[in-house]
Design an enzyme around this catalytic site. Structure first.
Site, PDB file in Angstrom:
ATOM      1  N   VAL A  21      -6.295  -0.190   6.339  1.00 53.28           N
ATOM      2  CA  VAL A  21      -7.347  -1.175   6.055  1.00 53.28           C
ATOM      3  C   VAL A  21      -6.794  -2.590   6.163  1.00 53.28           C
ATOM      4  O   VAL A  21      -7.434  -3.482   6.728  1.00 53.28           O
ATOM      5  CB  VAL A  21      -7.991  -0.932   4.669  1.00 53.28           C
ATOM      6  CG1 VAL A  21      -9.030  -1.994   4.358  1.00 53.28           C
ATOM      7  CG2 VAL A  21      -8.626   0.454   4.618  1.00 53.28           C
ATOM      8  N   CYS A  22      -5.584  -2.816   5.662  1.00 55.42           N
ATOM      9  CA  CYS A  22      -4.964  -4.150   5.737  1.00 55.42           C
ATOM     10  C   CYS A  22      -4.699  -4.548   7.182  1.00 55.42           C
ATOM     11  O   CYS A  22      -4.935  -5.693   7.571  1.00 55.42           O
ATOM     12  CB  CYS A  22      -3.666  -4.185   4.936  1.00 55.42           C
ATOM     13  SG  CYS A  22      -3.894  -3.891   3.171  1.00 55.42           S
ATOM     14  N   ALA A  23      -4.229  -3.604   7.978  1.00 54.15           N
ATOM     15  CA  ALA A  23      -3.976  -3.880   9.393  1.00 54.15           C
ATOM     16  C   ALA A  23      -5.281  -4.202  10.112  1.00 54.15           C
ATOM     17  O   ALA A  23      -5.341  -5.140  10.920  1.00 54.15           O
ATOM     18  CB  ALA A  23      -3.278  -2.686  10.042  1.00 54.15           C
TER      19      ALA A  23
END
Length: 165
Positions: free
Chosen positions: A58-60
């Site tokens: 999700v962060c990527a």
């Protein structure tokens, strides 16, 4: 403010920044180990894209999306802030082709997380930053904030981007 990680409540540090606040000036570490200051008044808008770790899906995704959007924006500097070590951030940027974001780490003393009230104080991610987006106008005032209610969910990208239009 209620924040959850996989449905379980977590606690954030101190006062979480809100619209109308003056954005605290903090010094962070760039992926090349340089010192970079964010917050406060600048000549352009600042979009601060906060993630727990670039080493998660999700962060990527969030970083890639803001990287794409940053290429279209001429009146703002777009940052991504995490607790990842600068070396890992640099590797991530190289692997993912991230060229339009300024990638910053708050690993040294967690100044950003404390000043903006985004440091996780409990739960499995304790010590990392919670997923959020902050937009600061050129006068140094916070004009948009989103602290994701569920850390594993992406933010509302268009809402943040529309704040500078």
């Amino acid at each position: 403010m209620s924040v959850k990680f996989k449905g379980n409540p977590v606690v954030l540090s101190a006062h979480t920044i809100k619209v109308g606040d003056k954005a605290p000036v903090v010094e962070l570490v760039g992926k090349d180990l340089s010192s970079i200051t964010i917050g406060g008044a600048k000549d352009e808008y600042q979009i601060i894209n906060v993630v727990p770790s670039l080493d998660t899906g999700v962060c990527a995704t969030q970083a890639r999306r803001f990287n794409q959007e940053a290429a279209k924006i001429s009146n703002a500097k777009v940052y991504v802030v995490s607790m990842d070590l600068p070396f890992a951030q640099g590797r991530f940027c190289t692997t993912e082709g991230i060229e339009n974001l300024v990638v910053l780490s708050d690993f040294v003393d967690k100044t950003f997380g404390k000043a903006y009230g985004l440091l996780l104080q409990s739960g499995p991610l304790k010590g990392l930053l919670t997923r959020s987006v902050i937009v600061i106008n050129p006068q140094g005032e916070v004009i948009y904030t989103e602290v994701c209610e569920e850390i594993t969910n992406e933010p509302h990208y268009d809402n943040a981007l529309n704040a500078i239009k």
